[in-house]
Design a protein around this motif. Structure first.
Motif, mmCIF file in Angstrom:
data_model
loop_
_atom_site.group_PDB
_atom_site.id
_atom_site.type_symbol
_atom_site.label_atom_id
_atom_site.label_comp_id
_atom_site.label_asym_id
_atom_site.label_seq_id
_atom_site.Cartn_x
_atom_site.Cartn_y
_atom_site.Cartn_z
ATOM 1 N N LEU A 68 1.284 6.446 2.025
ATOM 2 C CA LEU A 68 1.171 6.017 0.631
ATOM 3 C C LEU A 68 -0.305 6.051 0.240
ATOM 4 O O LEU A 68 -1.141 5.450 0.930
ATOM 5 N N PHE A 69 -0.614 6.764 -0.821
ATOM 6 C CA PHE A 69 -1.979 6.818 -1.350
ATOM 7 C C PHE A 69 -2.053 5.873 -2.543
ATOM 8 O O PHE A 69 -1.295 6.032 -3.514
ATOM 9 N N GLY A 183 7.950 -2.745 2.611
ATOM 10 C CA GLY A 183 8.776 -1.549 2.717
ATOM 11 C C GLY A 183 8.079 -0.367 3.348
ATOM 12 O O GLY A 183 8.581 0.761 3.293
ATOM 13 N N LEU A 184 6.922 -0.603 3.970
ATOM 14 C CA LEU A 184 6.137 0.505 4.503
ATOM 15 C C LEU A 184 6.726 1.064 5.793
ATOM 16 O O LEU A 184 6.602 2.265 6.080
ATOM 17 N N LEU A 189 -0.647 2.963 4.627
ATOM 18 C CA LEU A 189 -1.093 2.760 3.255
ATOM 19 C C LEU A 189 -2.574 3.073 3.204
ATOM 20 O O LEU A 189 -3.393 2.353 3.781
ATOM 21 N N LEU A 190 -2.931 4.162 2.532
ATOM 22 C CA LEU A 190 -4.307 4.615 2.435
ATOM 23 C C LEU A 190 -4.847 4.234 1.065
ATOM 24 O O LEU A 190 -4.418 4.783 0.047
ATOM 25 N N VAL A 204 -2.783 -0.733 7.012
ATOM 26 C CA VAL A 204 -3.567 -0.628 5.786
ATOM 27 C C VAL A 204 -4.942 -0.059 6.117
ATOM 28 O O VAL A 204 -5.676 -0.619 6.935
ATOM 29 N N LEU A 205 -5.295 1.048 5.453
ATOM 30 C CA LEU A 205 -6.563 1.718 5.705
ATOM 31 C C LEU A 205 -7.385 1.788 4.423
ATOM 32 O O LEU A 205 -6.834 1.854 3.325
ATOM 33 N N GLY A 206 -8.682 1.788 4.584
ATOM 34 C CA GLY A 206 -9.590 2.087 3.490
ATOM 35 C C GLY A 206 -10.103 3.502 3.637
ATOM 36 O O GLY A 206 -10.276 4.012 4.758
#
Length: 351
Positions: A68-69, A183-184, A189-190, A204-206
């Protein structure tokens, strides 16, 4: 022109942007905490001893089914001056945030909104002026009214309202990320920008396109400068305590010989926390995944002035979000008409 020492190299980004490297002074021992904090003792040796630092290729990438972007856009539509017994600077602005999902099983060639984009409009005032009502801008002929909700910054300087608008956009991004996490499943999640403070979720990424404060010492930076496409740096840790983050560099595309040696590189951030060793194996796998997956999403120069760091799904997302903000000239004309009839006040339904 002659240069006595060194080499002149081009910044690949378009001239309307400051550039992918905004700190050319070298090692910053204590960069701004907002950028992720300083390096703690031994932080560079989270994955490899510093003397063993070298470019790394994907060895055991994490199994990621989809990514997910998430990104947001912000626009200042008018600068304001609140004129009364306590004058204050202000700004009317809008922000929009959303996320798109790409399934990696089909090559990541298609992207779809995860949910409807969220649009917020703010009347940002400095000097702590939270006493002003929301601003309601109506349209001639009974058009849809637009409400700018009032928000206040304690800072009195002229740029405080714009900083507040940026903070509101980041708040909206963080809230959306929190809603998406349940729901990931086995996705990632980027988030375009620094990793939001969302606890210890390792998915979760930055994603940082610019170097605003260079925190690597010269020996480590030389390794980063030597990365080739699809290679990464070893992991290192930024900050301390529960908000500590892993960081690593990835080269999305080999730079042309006329570009500077960090061209085509990005930084990624993942959760490290107070005990980074507990997350190390997973984050190493995620870093390996980023070497393989992210170059496939990199833009070309004819597609975006921030190529290749601007990723294709994020580029498309930003274009859609800007359209959702509406016409800035039309909004300004409506605001002028409303102010000409007297200061707009709260009422009606938000747009």
């Amino acid at each position: 022109m002659s240069v006595a020492r060194g080499r002149l190299r081009l910044e690949p980004w378009g001239v309307d942007y400051l550039g992918s490297v905004q700190d050319a002074s070298g090692f910053a021992a204590d960069p701004d905490e907002e950028l992720g904090g300083a390096l703690a003792p031994g932080a560079l040796e989270a994955e490899l001893p510093l003397e063993a630092w070298r470019p790394l290729t994907a060895a055991a990438p994490a199994p990621v089914s989809r990514v997910l972007f998430l990104d947001g856009v912000r626009r200042v539509e008018a600068r304001l001056l609140l004129e009364d017994e306590a004058p204050a600077f202000g700004a009317l602005g809008s922000c929009a945030v959303a996320a798109v999902a790409c399934r990696l099983s089909d090559g990541g060639g298609s992207a779809a909104f995860v949910d409807e984009p969220l649009v917020e409009r703010w009347c940002a005032l400095g000097g702590g002026r939270s006493d002003h009502p929301d601003v309601l801008v109506t349209a001639a002929g009974g058009g849809q009214p637009i409400r700018y909700r009032t928000a206040a910054s304690p800072d009195p300087d002229v740029d405080a309202p714009v900083r507040l608008l940026q903070a509101k956009m980041r708040d909206a991004e963080r809230a959306l990320a929190a809603r998406l996490l349940p729901g990931l499943d086995d996705g990632l999640l980027l988030c375009d920008g620094p990793r939001p403070l969302l606890g210890d979720d390792p998915r979760v990424l930055g994603y940082l396109k610019t170097v605003q404060a260079q925190r690597l010492p010269p020996v480590a930076l030389e390794v980063v400068r030597g990365l080739e496409q699809g290679q990464r740096s070893p992991l290192y840790v930024v900050g301390e305590g529960e908000h500590a983050r892993f960081e690593w560099y990835v080269r999305l595309r080999d730079p042309r010989p006329w570009l500077h040696t960090l061209a085509g590189s990005v930084r990624l951030q993942g959760h490290a926390g107070a005990e980074p060793e507990r997350q190390l194996a997973w984050m190493r796998a995620v870093a390996d995944w980023s070497c393989e997956a992210l170059p496939r999403f990199a833009t070309r120069a004819h597609q975006d002035p921030r190529a290749p760091q601007q990723l294709l799904p994020v580029r498309a997302l930003e274009q859609t979000l800007r359209r959702r903000l509406g016409s800035a000239p039309l909004l300004r004309r409506r605001l002028i008409a409303a102010l000409a009839d007297g200061a707009p006040a709260a009422g009606g339904a938000p747009a």
